[in-house]
Design an enzyme around this catalytic site. Structure first.
Site, PDB file in Angstrom:
ATOM      1  N   ASP A 218     -26.019  -9.204  73.268  1.00 43.86           N
ATOM      2  CA  ASP A 218     -27.257  -8.919  72.565  1.00 43.86           C
ATOM      3  C   ASP A 218     -26.994  -7.970  71.393  1.00 43.86           C
ATOM      4  O   ASP A 218     -26.254  -6.985  71.544  1.00 43.86           O
ATOM      5  CB  ASP A 218     -28.217  -8.258  73.573  1.00 43.86           C
ATOM      6  CG  ASP A 218     -29.633  -8.136  73.051  1.00 43.86           C
ATOM      7  OD1 ASP A 218     -30.255  -9.163  72.790  1.00 43.86           O
ATOM      8  OD2 ASP A 218     -30.112  -6.988  72.905  1.00 43.86           O
ATOM      9  N   GLU A 270      -8.271 -10.577  80.288  1.00 39.68           N
ATOM     10  CA  GLU A 270      -7.610 -10.425  81.584  1.00 39.68           C
ATOM     11  C   GLU A 270      -8.066 -11.494  82.572  1.00 39.68           C
ATOM     12  O   GLU A 270      -7.510 -11.635  83.648  1.00 39.68           O
ATOM     13  CB  GLU A 270      -7.925  -9.048  82.182  1.00 39.68           C
ATOM     14  CG  GLU A 270      -7.277  -7.903  81.451  1.00 39.68           C
ATOM     15  CD  GLU A 270      -7.678  -6.568  82.070  1.00 39.68           C
ATOM     16  OE1 GLU A 270      -7.916  -6.529  83.303  1.00 39.68           O
ATOM     17  OE2 GLU A 270      -7.774  -5.593  81.314  1.00 39.68           O
TER      18      GLU A 270
HETATM   19  O1  TEU Z   1     -32.731  -9.631  69.618  1.00 40.76           O
HETATM   20  C1  TEU Z   1     -32.195  -8.859  68.578  1.00 40.76           C
HETATM   21  C2  TEU Z   1     -32.849  -9.031  67.299  1.00 40.76           C
HETATM   22  O2  TEU Z   1     -32.309  -8.674  66.275  1.00 40.76           O
HETATM   23  C3  TEU Z   1     -34.232  -9.533  67.357  1.00 40.76           C
HETATM   24  O3  TEU Z   1     -35.014  -8.412  67.193  1.00 40.76           O
HETATM   25  C4  TEU Z   1     -34.601 -10.542  66.366  1.00 40.76           C
HETATM   26  O4  TEU Z   1     -34.298 -10.143  65.068  1.00 40.76           O
HETATM   27  C5  TEU Z   1     -36.084 -10.723  66.467  1.00 40.76           C
HETATM   28  O5  TEU Z   1     -36.421 -10.895  67.815  1.00 40.76           O
HETATM   29  C6  TEU Z   1     -36.553 -11.891  65.675  1.00 40.76           C
HETATM   30  O6  TEU Z   1     -37.926 -12.002  65.905  1.00 40.76           O
HETATM   31  C7  TEU Z   1     -32.275  -9.378  70.902  1.00 40.76           C
HETATM   32  C8  TEU Z   1     -32.982 -10.260  71.898  1.00 40.76           C
HETATM   33  O7  TEU Z   1     -32.729 -11.605  71.600  1.00 40.76           O
HETATM   34  C9  TEU Z   1     -34.448  -9.929  71.889  1.00 40.76           C
HETATM   35  O8  TEU Z   1     -35.163 -10.740  72.774  1.00 40.76           O
HETATM   36  C10 TEU Z   1     -34.594  -8.478  72.287  1.00 40.76           C
HETATM   37  O9  TEU Z   1     -35.953  -8.110  72.203  1.00 40.76           O
HETATM   38  C11 TEU Z   1     -33.766  -7.565  71.396  1.00 40.76           C
HETATM   39  O10 TEU Z   1     -32.436  -8.026  71.260  1.00 40.76           O
HETATM   40  C12 TEU Z   1     -33.683  -6.180  71.982  1.00 40.76           C
HETATM   41  O11 TEU Z   1     -32.835  -6.168  73.087  1.00 40.76           O
END
Ligand code: TEU
Length: 537
Positions: A218, A270
């Site tokens: 993420d 690993e």
């Molecule tokens: O998303 C990361 C992210 O950059 C998002 O904010 C994206 O730009 C945005 O949702 C577009 O609308 C990840 C996950 O996919 C998201 O579901 C999470 O909310 C976020 O990280 C925080 O962990």
């Protein structure tokens, strides 16, 4: 605990992921076995037969770890346990074993940028004074201005509003501020602290030892922050009310992030046949390329195709950029047009019948491309975004945008499996966590399974051909000239030709034998209608 390698599929196929079809399971919304209206791991296990039938190779499970669920699991309070809402570690082990038995691999989400504010580390941080080792695991700073009442810099949160929240001080003077690039309940970790690095390594090994096939990382462009936390360029308010910053954004893609990916890769190396795929939102190809150097991530999500509008030139540009970004790296390009953060393709491409036709066409384009593909659950059914009433909206984006941006839940509505009324077999209870539209009966898996013209049948056929037909071999593409509003490319080695018509008139088909089309072709078989894609050999 059984050792992973006993039951691992991996032997002999170290790079299975290079052309795998991944299926993203948004666990909350896939299938609910416990009957509380929220999807769970046992629900996923009960539907593995469906996924096998669909013909995907691997699943990506969205976070099912301990969490207060402010951001539906992307706020993790214990990354090494299963939240009771979704099951427990035994259920996870059974799911993984059953999936492996069926030849399906499983990758899971890793969220290294932040924790939940309910994580024991953050709880300890707020319970200790400024300067404590507990605070040093996060990014705490004194405020600016009179009495420290202003945030330490001008950074905004991706979900709207400032990226800093101030602790209330028990003595009445101003408390310190902490950084959160997402919701205030998701404090950013301090990646300069070796404890933070060591803890991620523990989490990696915990799941690798259980046998997971890899991780989706993420915000893989987050984590590291530039020295001194310099201000960002002035944010621009967009029509949606959310703020958008696209140039020289110091919040993301700091150089230090690559050391973290090297650490992750070292651990994965690993274990046999594991993969790390990064969620990488960077705006240029060179920046992207740095994440997939030989000692960093195996692959990265490139979102160009997802961002492209339904116009042949834009689609071609997206494909060319995605290929360019991995040129010279060992990574294949990856392809996706959908995920749990995006408006569903059917709706994005215009909605209604035209939107569905276009989404089906784009699915064939995506599946014709060389490299791993990511399908988002429900897209194989042609689901549109659901219109949700205000009371149902839970995404922090809704509140933090001052109720101007409805958030991402329209694409997260539970899946319809069977029957004519909500909850369509998703759950034993009608009280599903998001309400399901009353007119979704025709989208249900059961309704589509035996219908050769359904979107589900199209996806099954496409996945089967992609896996079994030798026209899909090789990694190089060549482009053909095509009429305005159209594109055509050929997989050089295997010979598959994919044509797409985004214009409003029918065009003549490229020569060849039709393998599959995303919609009906005229009886003489010589024209490609608007909003349609075709595969030929
Ligand atoms: O998303 C990361 C992210 O950059 C998002 O904010 C994206 O730009 C945005 O949702 C577009 O609308 C990840 C996950 O996919 C998201 O579901 C999470 O909310 C976020 O990280 C925080 O962990």
């Amino acid at each position: 605990m059984r050792r992973a390698d006993d039951r691992h599929l991996a032997s002999g196929d170290e790079t299975w992921w290079r052309d795998a079809a991944f299926y993203q399971v948004y666990v909350r919304s896939f299938a609910d076995a416990s009957g509380d209206g929220v999807g769970d791991l046992e629900g996923v296990r009960s539907r593995l037969g469906y996924l096998e039938l669909l013909g995907v190779d691997a699943l990506w499970l969205t976070p099912f770890f301990r969490s207060p669920m402010v951001d539906h699991g992307y706020d993790i309070s214990d990354p090494r346990d299963v939240d009771p809402l979704f099951g427990d570690l035994d259920v996870f082990d059974r799911l993984l074993a059953d999936a492996h038995q069926r030849g399906l691999r499983i990758i899971i989400d890793l969220v290294p940028n932040h924790t939940s504010n309910q994580h024991e580390w953050f709880q300890a941080a707020v319970a200790t004074p400024p300067g404590s080792p507990e605070r040093a695991r996060y990014i705490f700073r004194d405020g600016c201005g009179f009495g420290g009442s202003q945030p330490p810099n001008n950074w905004t949160s991706t979900f709207g509003g400032p990226a800093w929240s101030q602790l209330r001080s028990s003595t009445g003077d101003a408390g310190q501020w902490y950084l959160h690039l997402f919701a205030p309940e998701q404090p950013d970790l301090n990646w300069e602290n070796p404890e933070v690095v060591a803890d991620l390594e523990r989490t990696l090994r915990f799941w690798l030892d259980r046998g997971v096939d890899g991780f989706r990382i993420d915000v893989a462009h987050g984590m590291a922050k530039p020295a001194g936390l310099p201000d960002m360029p002035q944010p621009i308010a967009t029509g949606s009310g959310l703020l958008q910053i696209d140039i020289a954004d110091p919040r993301f893609d700091a150089d230090g992030v690559h050391d973290i990916h090297r650490m992750i890769r070292k651990v994965l190396d690993e274990y046999p046949a594991r993969v790390a795929v990064g969620e990488i939102w960077v705006s240029d190809d060179l920046a992207f390329a740095r994440y997939v150097r030989p000692d960093e991530l195996h692959i990265g999500f490139n979102f160009r195709l997802l961002e492209a509008t339904f116009e042949a030139d834009r689609v071609r540009e997206a494909i060319e950029h995605s290929l360019m970004a991995v040129q010279g790296s060992p990574a294949p390009a990856t392809w996706t047009i959908s995920n749990h953060d995006a408006v569903r393709p059917v709706t994005r491409y215009g909605g209604g019948e035209a939107g569905l036709k276009r989404a089906r066409a784009m699915t064939l384009v995506e599946l014709a491309l060389p490299g791993p593909v990511y399908l988002y659950n429900g897209d194989e059914l042609g689901l549109p975004n659901a219109e949700l009433p205000d009371w149902a909206l839970q995404d922090p984006v809704w509140r933090r945008s001052g109720f101007t941006h409805r958030g991402r839940e329209g694409c997260r509505v539970p899946l319809p499996w069977e029957g004519g009324t909500p909850p369509y077999g998703f759950s034993p209870t009608p009280g599903t966590w998001l309400p399901m539209p009353p007119d979704w009966a025709d989208y249900a898996v059961e309704a589509q399974l035996e219908d050769p013209g359904s979107t589900l049948s199209l996806c099954r056929q496409a996945l089967e051909l992609r896996k079994g037909h030798n026209a899909f071999t090789g990694s190089e593409l060549e482009w053909f000239g095509a009429p305005p509003g159209c594109l055509a490319f050929r997989r050089k080695a295997g010979g598959l030709i994919c044509g797409l018509n985004t214009s409003s008139t029918a065009v003549s088909l490229p020569p060849g034998e039709v393998l599959l089309a995303s919609g009906p072709l005229p009886p003489n078989g010589e024209a490609l209608p608007p909003d349609t894609a075709v595969w030929l050999v």
